[in-house]
Design a protein around this motif. Structure first.
Motif, PDB file in Angstrom:
ATOM      1  N   ILE A 273       0.701  -1.163  -0.034  1.00 21.24           N
ATOM      2  CA  ILE A 273       0.073  -0.096  -0.104  1.00 21.24           C
ATOM      3  C   ILE A 273       0.827   1.266  -0.179  1.00 21.24           C
ATOM      4  O   ILE A 273       1.830   1.244   0.821  1.00 21.24           O
ATOM      5  CB  ILE A 273      -0.996   0.243   1.176  1.00 21.24           C
ATOM      6  N   GLY A 274       0.594   2.362  -0.955  1.00 20.23           N
ATOM      7  CA  GLY A 274       1.216   3.662  -0.845  1.00 20.23           C
ATOM      8  C   GLY A 274       0.152   4.656  -0.688  1.00 20.23           C
ATOM      9  O   GLY A 274      -0.931   4.507  -1.412  1.00 20.23           O
ATOM     10  N   VAL A 275       0.673   5.592   0.077  1.00 18.12           N
ATOM     11  CA  VAL A 275      -0.263   6.651   0.164  1.00 18.12           C
ATOM     12  C   VAL A 275       0.458   8.183   0.279  1.00 18.12           C
ATOM     13  O   VAL A 275       1.536   8.248   0.578  1.00 18.12           O
ATOM     14  CB  VAL A 275      -0.872   6.563   1.714  1.00 18.12           C
ATOM     15  N   HIS A 276      -0.304   8.904  -0.676  1.00 20.15           N
ATOM     16  CA  HIS A 276       0.451  10.406  -0.780  1.00 20.15           C
ATOM     17  C   HIS A 276      -0.892  11.420  -0.746  1.00 20.15           C
ATOM     18  O   HIS A 276      -1.823  11.098  -1.128  1.00 20.15           O
ATOM     19  CB  HIS A 276       1.215  10.526  -2.238  1.00 20.15           C
ATOM     20  N   ALA A 277      -0.514  12.429  -0.593  1.00 17.89           N
ATOM     21  CA  ALA A 277      -1.524  13.696  -0.614  1.00 17.89           C
ATOM     22  C   ALA A 277      -1.120  14.747  -1.335  1.00 17.89           C
ATOM     23  O   ALA A 277       0.088  15.420  -1.247  1.00 17.89           O
ATOM     24  CB  ALA A 277      -1.978  14.049   0.694  1.00 17.89           C
ATOM     25  N   GLY A 278      -1.972  15.494  -2.334  1.00 17.81           N
ATOM     26  CA  GLY A 278      -1.609  16.719  -2.953  1.00 17.81           C
ATOM     27  C   GLY A 278      -2.710  17.047  -4.078  1.00 17.81           C
ATOM     28  O   GLY A 278      -3.710  16.351  -4.015  1.00 17.81           O
ATOM     29  N   PRO A 279      -2.299  17.919  -4.821  1.00 16.05           N
ATOM     30  CA  PRO A 279      -3.403  18.391  -5.812  1.00 16.05           C
ATOM     31  C   PRO A 279      -3.463  17.518  -6.908  1.00 16.05           C
ATOM     32  O   PRO A 279      -2.343  16.592  -7.426  1.00 16.05           O
ATOM     33  CB  PRO A 279      -2.844  19.554  -6.472  1.00 16.05           C
ATOM     34  N   ALA A 280      -4.638  17.126  -7.535  1.00 18.01           N
ATOM     35  CA  ALA A 280      -4.844  16.259  -8.585  1.00 18.01           C
ATOM     36  C   ALA A 280      -6.010  16.791  -9.480  1.00 18.01           C
ATOM     37  O   ALA A 280      -6.716  17.542  -9.052  1.00 18.01           O
ATOM     38  CB  ALA A 280      -4.952  14.722  -8.054  1.00 18.01           C
ATOM     39  N   MET A 281      -5.860  16.350 -10.930  1.00 14.47           N
ATOM     40  CA  MET A 281      -7.218  16.473 -11.490  1.00 14.47           C
ATOM     41  C   MET A 281      -8.045  15.293 -11.532  1.00 14.47           C
ATOM     42  O   MET A 281      -7.872  14.132 -11.996  1.00 14.47           O
ATOM     43  CB  MET A 281      -6.481  16.656 -13.256  1.00 14.47           C
ATOM     44  N   VAL A 282      -9.115  16.032 -10.954  1.00 16.04           N
ATOM     45  CA  VAL A 282     -10.110  14.869 -10.524  1.00 16.04           C
ATOM     46  C   VAL A 282     -11.671  15.165 -11.335  1.00 16.04           C
ATOM     47  O   VAL A 282     -11.905  16.070 -11.333  1.00 16.04           O
ATOM     48  CB  VAL A 282     -10.572  14.842  -8.973  1.00 16.04           C
ATOM     49  N   GLY A 283     -12.527  13.770 -11.390  1.00 11.76           N
ATOM     50  CA  GLY A 283     -13.569  14.222 -12.013  1.00 11.76           C
ATOM     51  C   GLY A 283     -14.111  12.904 -12.997  1.00 11.76           C
ATOM     52  O   GLY A 283     -13.370  11.946 -13.180  1.00 11.76           O
ATOM     53  N   ASN A 284     -15.176  13.023 -13.908  1.00 14.21           N
ATOM     54  CA  ASN A 284     -15.506  12.145 -14.801  1.00 14.21           C
ATOM     55  C   ASN A 284     -14.907  12.285 -16.088  1.00 14.21           C
ATOM     56  O   ASN A 284     -15.013  13.205 -16.683  1.00 14.21           O
ATOM     57  CB  ASN A 284     -17.067  12.356 -14.952  1.00 14.21           C
TER      58      ASN A 284
END
Length: 416
Positions: A273-284
């Motif tokens: 398992i890898g986990v990171h946080a930050g901005p991302a381009m999200v949507g459909n």
């Protein structure tokens, strides 16, 4: 919309009167009429032409009276809005009709002005009910699609909202979890289909249940790999902490699952398992034909690289400083500054620990050894050697000891 109205009455002159009185509405396409002379004939007409919108029925008719017809109509799956026509002052029959589900009633002799207003009112009711059913069906279809990605609570909320703003592609701060299974390819090649199918379906279903319990979003399932988002599509101010908690529960569930199948003679790999946080381009991103809610960007790639880093580190969970720093009272130990594949700048990574493990003496011993390693202190090697000597199963401590024995220094590591 042309409303189709079925008149049920045994009076011979009624059909001509109705067609004459409503000739303008018929010409304009607002209404069309069908006629039956008793309840049995009416049911046969509805069976043949199920698009009937409403029924206007007399009570006293041969073979099947209006009240019996009304009861049959209300027992049907597609209930028809029904206006009952009764003799003036016959309150007993009117009361029975209303109790059986009649929409409205008229008295004889029929006042055609009153009939027109009652029909107009009933048509508006029919249209309103039809729109409500349409919205319900749309919501059910949306919920069925959204349930692949979101927890039941989020899916229900999005389905009710229709085209939610969260579905539009946009930049958003998220926490991302990537999971993968070691030796999955060899499992695919060696397992029988009647074993592999139930095995993978149970695994993906169980992991998804864990994600939904934390109100996470399953963005992708590709074979054995699962991509999970937090703080999308809705706001979750504690998204980093949710991701850490979810990662722990995913790890615990996968370990239990692995042990259970091992007892059946199936060697299922370890889940990393890898986990990171930050901005991302999200949507459909599914275009006009498909629904594909997912995320793209460097944050997603880093989470995937951290998942892969577990293989070299000997850990099962590896998280970035962005996640650890965003989690109040984070419990874990530093891994080091990782230069991940395809990157030039190092990223501080951590191994999150369950509370009981974090509070144990081995964690303090590791922290002391890591501090010496970070400071370039030669005492780091004997410190890690002592830790491995007392805790041979500590894979991360063993990893650092091997590095030191091979001449490495410090906590910066290039991972390929």
């Amino acid at each position: 919309m042309t409303a189709t109205i079925l008149f049920v009455d045994d009076e011979p002159d009624l059909e001509a009167l109705v067609l004459q009185k409503f000739r303008r509405q018929i010409r304009d396409g607002a209404v069309s009429f069908m006629f039956a002379h008793d309840g049995i004939e009416a049911l046969a007409s509805i069976e043949q032409y199920p698009n009937v919108d409403m029924v206007v029925s007399d009570i006293n008719m041969p073979r099947m009276d209006g009240l019996s017809l009304l009861q049959k109509l209300q027992e049907a799956e597609d209930k028809k809005s029904t206006i009952i026509v009764s003799a003036y002052g016959d309150m007993s029959n009117i009361r029975t009709a209303m109790n059986r589900g009649a929409f409205d009633f008229l008295t004889k002799p029929i006042d055609f002005g009153d009939l027109e207003m009652t029909i107009d009112k009933t048509i508006r009711h029919v249209e309103m009910m039809r729109e409500a059913r349409r919205r319900q069906l749309e919501a059910e279809r949306a919920h069925a699609s959204l349930s692949r990605y979101f927890s039941p609570q989020i899916a229900s909320r999005l389905a009710c909202d229709g085209e939610a703003d969260g579905m539009v592609v946009h930049w958003r701060d998220v926490a991302v979890i990537f999971t993968d299974i070691t030796s999955f390819t060899s499992l695919v090649e060696t397992a029988a289909p009647d074993v592999f199918g139930p095995l993978l379906n149970e695994y993906v279903g169980g992991m998804t249940d864990v994600v939904f319990a934390h109100e996470g979003t399953v963005a992708k399932v590709i074979g054995d790999g699962i991509q999970i988002l937090f703080n999308a599509p809705g706001d979750q101010p504690d998204y980093a902490a949710r991701a850490i908690a979810c990662a722990h529960d995913l790890d615990a569930w996968a370990q239990e699952f692995r042990g259970r199948w091992k007892s059946k003679g199936v060697n299922f790999g370890i889940t990393r398992i890898g986990v990171h946080a930050g901005p991302a381009m999200v949507g459909n991103f599914g275009g006009s034909r498909f629904f594909d809610y997912t995320a793209y960007g460097d944050t997603i790639n880093i989470a995937a690289r951290l998942e892969a880093a577990n293989k070299l580190l000997g850990t099962r969970i590896c998280v970035s400083a962005a996640v650890a720093d965003g989690t109040q009272n984070f419990r874990g130990r530093p891994v080091g500054d990782l230069v991940l594949r395809g990157r030039s700048e190092p990223l501080r990574a951590y191994e999150p620990l369950p509370s009981a493990t974090f509070e144990g003496p081995a964690t303090r011993q590791y922290s002391d050894a890591f501090a010496k390693l970070e400071a370039g202190d030669a005492a780091a090697m004997p410190a890690f050697a002592a830790l491995v000597g007392s805790h041979a199963d500590d894979a991360l401590a063993g990893f650092h000891l091997r590095r030191l024995l091979n001449g490495a220094k410090g906590v910066r590591m290039q991972l390929e």
